[in-house]
Design a protein around this motif. Structure first.
Motif, mmCIF file in Angstrom:
data_model
loop_
_atom_site.group_PDB
_atom_site.id
_atom_site.type_symbol
_atom_site.label_atom_id
_atom_site.label_comp_id
_atom_site.label_asym_id
_atom_site.label_seq_id
_atom_site.Cartn_x
_atom_site.Cartn_y
_atom_site.Cartn_z
ATOM 1 N N HIS A 27 -72.627 20.037 -6.529
ATOM 2 C CA HIS A 27 -73.074 20.030 -5.789
ATOM 3 C C HIS A 27 -73.977 18.437 -5.428
ATOM 4 C CE1 HIS A 27 -74.438 19.272 -1.613
ATOM 5 N NE2 HIS A 27 -75.902 18.827 -1.316
ATOM 6 N N ILE A 28 -74.845 18.962 -5.808
ATOM 7 C CA ILE A 28 -75.547 16.603 -6.473
ATOM 8 C C ILE A 28 -74.647 15.645 -7.088
ATOM 9 C CG2 ILE A 28 -77.180 16.009 -7.650
ATOM 10 C CD1 ILE A 28 -78.057 17.693 -5.077
ATOM 11 N N GLU A 29 -73.991 16.232 -8.182
ATOM 12 C CA GLU A 29 -73.124 15.317 -8.259
ATOM 13 C C GLU A 29 -71.830 15.025 -7.330
ATOM 14 O OE1 GLU A 29 -71.630 15.215 -12.844
ATOM 15 O OE2 GLU A 29 -69.593 17.035 -11.869
ATOM 16 N N ARG A 30 -71.472 15.720 -7.222
ATOM 17 C CA ARG A 30 -70.105 15.723 -5.545
ATOM 18 C C ARG A 30 -71.101 14.741 -4.912
ATOM 19 N NH1 ARG A 30 -69.074 21.443 -5.660
ATOM 20 N NH2 ARG A 30 -70.298 21.833 -4.042
ATOM 21 N N VAL A 31 -71.964 14.849 -4.228
ATOM 22 C CA VAL A 31 -73.027 13.975 -3.455
ATOM 23 C C VAL A 31 -73.037 12.658 -3.635
ATOM 24 C CG1 VAL A 31 -75.467 13.622 -2.316
ATOM 25 C CG2 VAL A 31 -73.955 16.029 -1.756
ATOM 26 N N TYR A 32 -73.667 12.371 -5.047
ATOM 27 C CA TYR A 32 -73.613 11.246 -5.468
ATOM 28 C C TYR A 32 -72.408 10.886 -5.701
ATOM 29 C CZ TYR A 32 -75.012 8.112 -9.216
ATOM 30 O OH TYR A 32 -74.883 7.061 -10.858
ATOM 31 N N ALA A 33 -71.229 11.214 -6.118
ATOM 32 C CA ALA A 33 -70.386 11.041 -6.080
ATOM 33 C C ALA A 33 -69.950 10.372 -4.627
ATOM 34 C CB ALA A 33 -68.830 11.983 -6.530
ATOM 35 N N ASN A 34 -70.066 11.106 -3.629
ATOM 36 C CA ASN A 34 -69.896 10.443 -2.118
ATOM 37 C C ASN A 34 -70.844 9.337 -1.647
ATOM 38 O OD1 ASN A 34 -67.651 12.409 -2.139
ATOM 39 N ND2 ASN A 34 -69.208 14.660 -0.901
ATOM 40 N N SER A 35 -71.184 9.664 -2.169
ATOM 41 C CA SER A 35 -72.469 8.074 -2.022
ATOM 42 C C SER A 35 -71.593 6.995 -2.289
ATOM 43 C CB SER A 35 -74.129 8.204 -2.394
ATOM 44 O OG SER A 35 -74.377 9.443 -1.669
ATOM 45 N N LEU A 36 -71.836 6.898 -3.554
ATOM 46 C CA LEU A 36 -70.975 6.099 -4.285
ATOM 47 C C LEU A 36 -69.830 5.194 -3.930
ATOM 48 C CD1 LEU A 36 -71.900 6.213 -8.121
ATOM 49 C CD2 LEU A 36 -73.248 5.164 -6.816
ATOM 50 N N GLN A 37 -68.993 6.476 -3.121
ATOM 51 C CA GLN A 37 -68.283 5.738 -2.752
ATOM 52 C C GLN A 37 -67.824 4.994 -1.289
ATOM 53 O OE1 GLN A 37 -64.575 9.009 -2.338
ATOM 54 N NE2 GLN A 37 -63.015 8.273 -1.405
ATOM 55 N N ILE A 38 -68.933 5.943 -0.792
ATOM 56 C CA ILE A 38 -69.197 5.392 1.106
ATOM 57 C C ILE A 38 -69.748 3.908 0.669
ATOM 58 C CG2 ILE A 38 -70.426 5.632 3.013
ATOM 59 C CD1 ILE A 38 -70.270 9.012 2.049
ATOM 60 N N MET A 39 -70.843 4.001 -0.392
ATOM 61 C CA MET A 39 -71.347 3.063 -0.425
ATOM 62 C C MET A 39 -70.685 1.642 -1.261
ATOM 63 S SD MET A 39 -73.632 1.560 -3.753
ATOM 64 C CE MET A 39 -72.697 1.229 -4.445
ATOM 65 N N HIS A 40 -69.444 1.481 -1.839
ATOM 66 C CA HIS A 40 -68.071 0.367 -1.950
ATOM 67 C C HIS A 40 -67.230 0.360 -1.059
ATOM 68 C CE1 HIS A 40 -69.504 0.536 -6.319
ATOM 69 N NE2 HIS A 40 -69.323 1.752 -6.475
ATOM 70 N N GLU A 41 -67.601 1.143 0.257
ATOM 71 C CA GLU A 41 -66.572 0.780 1.546
ATOM 72 C C GLU A 41 -67.456 0.110 2.096
ATOM 73 O OE1 GLU A 41 -63.793 4.274 2.485
ATOM 74 O OE2 GLU A 41 -63.665 4.411 0.435
ATOM 75 N N THR A 42 -68.953 0.197 2.181
ATOM 76 C CA THR A 42 -69.895 -0.310 2.833
ATOM 77 C C THR A 42 -69.552 -2.442 2.992
ATOM 78 O OG1 THR A 42 -71.084 1.473 3.300
ATOM 79 C CG2 THR A 42 -71.818 -0.469 3.637
ATOM 80 N N THR A 43 -69.826 -2.902 3.830
ATOM 81 C CA THR A 43 -69.407 -4.318 4.186
ATOM 82 C C THR A 43 -71.144 -4.819 3.727
ATOM 83 O OG1 THR A 43 -69.430 -4.384 6.517
ATOM 84 C CG2 THR A 43 -67.320 -4.473 5.076
ATOM 85 N N GLU A 44 -71.804 -4.050 4.167
ATOM 86 C CA GLU A 44 -73.488 -4.505 4.145
ATOM 87 C C GLU A 44 -73.729 -4.196 2.844
ATOM 88 O OE1 GLU A 44 -75.812 -3.244 7.928
ATOM 89 O OE2 GLU A 44 -73.810 -2.171 8.095
ATOM 90 N N ALA A 45 -75.040 -5.311 2.773
ATOM 91 C CA ALA A 45 -75.843 -5.259 1.723
ATOM 92 C C ALA A 45 -76.853 -4.277 1.664
ATOM 93 C CB ALA A 45 -76.363 -6.193 0.853
ATOM 94 N N VAL A 46 -76.894 -2.863 0.398
ATOM 95 C CA VAL A 46 -77.738 -1.850 0.261
ATOM 96 C C VAL A 46 -77.936 -2.311 -1.204
ATOM 97 C CG1 VAL A 46 -76.195 -0.550 2.029
ATOM 98 C CG2 VAL A 46 -75.734 -0.823 -0.461
ATOM 99 N N GLN A 47 -79.546 -1.260 -1.430
ATOM 100 C CA GLN A 47 -79.412 -0.888 -2.469
ATOM 101 C C GLN A 47 -79.309 0.199 -2.701
ATOM 102 O OE1 GLN A 47 -83.967 -0.952 -0.351
ATOM 103 N NE2 GLN A 47 -84.480 -2.217 -2.535
ATOM 104 N N LYS A 48 -78.420 0.321 -3.955
ATOM 105 C CA LYS A 48 -77.837 0.700 -4.863
ATOM 106 C C LYS A 48 -78.840 1.865 -6.070
ATOM 107 C CE LYS A 48 -74.233 1.030 -8.622
ATOM 108 N NZ LYS A 48 -74.770 1.424 -9.550
ATOM 109 N N GLU A 49 -79.994 1.376 -5.876
ATOM 110 C CA GLU A 49 -81.058 2.572 -6.787
ATOM 111 C C GLU A 49 -81.707 3.648 -5.926
ATOM 112 O OE1 GLU A 49 -84.718 2.118 -9.453
ATOM 113 O OE2 GLU A 49 -84.364 0.839 -8.275
ATOM 114 N N VAL A 50 -81.632 2.988 -4.327
ATOM 115 C CA VAL A 50 -82.150 3.530 -3.617
ATOM 116 C C VAL A 50 -81.052 4.864 -3.213
ATOM 117 C CG1 VAL A 50 -82.851 3.801 -1.114
ATOM 118 C CG2 VAL A 50 -83.442 1.534 -2.333
#
Length: 228
Positions: A27-50
């Motif tokens: 479950h954690i691995e899937r949430v991690y992958a989902n988070s990266l996918q959403i992050m890459h589709e987000t145009t605003e700047a975010v803190q990747k480490e967070v």
């Protein structure tokens, strides 16, 4: 300097591997992958480490398995990240996300305080939808000894977090009390798009469930029309 993300993956995997509640390492691995996918589709700047750390640590000590204690998760997260000498600003941010991420009732709105938090919350909620969401729901219901379905027990729209925590419900009711509400509570455009298909899959599953149960005239089946 420590590789905080790599070490956190190892820490969480060790802690949650073998869990049978649907809150396991995968479950954690899937949430991690989902988070990266959403992050890459987000145009605003975010803190990747967070985002990465919050995704990995969000279920390290879920209140559902600690007598409703919502403080233990952030406490363990802080202790772990401090041991890695992560910057205090990052630790505070990750702890806030872990504190606020969980669903607390149909009528309880806890807004995520940052875009990073919104991304991780969306990623977690996506894993509660679709085929995986269905599988996790029945795994958790079985662990808790819940009835599969009882047409005499009506779903509840919980007014408070305390009411939601203390609920006595069935596995099928959980779809109405939480899962079918998540599509419309996604924060980011990317997650909203992903949630639509998963939501529709769940509705179709429930339609088939009630059909096979000869419950097309039940209150639950009528409720389902609200979510199509």
């Amino acid at each position: 300097m420590y590789d905080s993300v790599k070490l956190t993956k190892e820490f969480v995997k060790q802690k949650l591997s073998g869990d049978s509640s649907g809150h396991d390492w995968w479950h954690i691995e899937r949430v991690y992958a989902n988070s990266l996918q959403i992050m890459h589709e987000t145009t605003e700047a975010v803190q990747k480490e967070v985002i990465e750390l919050a995704a990995l640590l969000h279920d390290i000590a879920d209140w559902k398995f600690h007598d409703g204690d919502e403080t233990i998760g952030p406490k363990i997260v802080r202790e772990w990240l401090e041991s890695l000498q992560v910057d205090e600003e990052v630790i505070t941010h990750v702890c806030q996300i872990v504190k606020d991420i969980s669903f607390k009732g149909a009528k309880v709105q806890v807004a995520m305080k940052s875009l990073e938090g919104q991304i991780v919350q969306d990623a977690d909620r996506l894993d509660a939808l679709g085929a995986i969401g269905i599988a996790r729901t029945f795994a958790y219901g079985g662990l808790r000894g819940r009835e599969l379905y009882n047409p005499l027990i009506e779903p509840k729209i919980h007014e408070t977090a305390e009411d939601y925590k203390s609920q006595q419900t069935t596995t099928i009711n959980h779809f109405f009390e939480k899962l079918l509400l998540l599509r419309d509570r996604m924060n980011t455009p990317a997650a909203k798009n992903l949630a639509n298909e998963r939501h529709e899959y769940m509705v179709e599953f429930l339609e088939n469930f009630f059909h096979e149960s000869h419950q097309e005239n039940s209150l639950h089946y009528k409720w389902l029309s609200k979510y199509r």
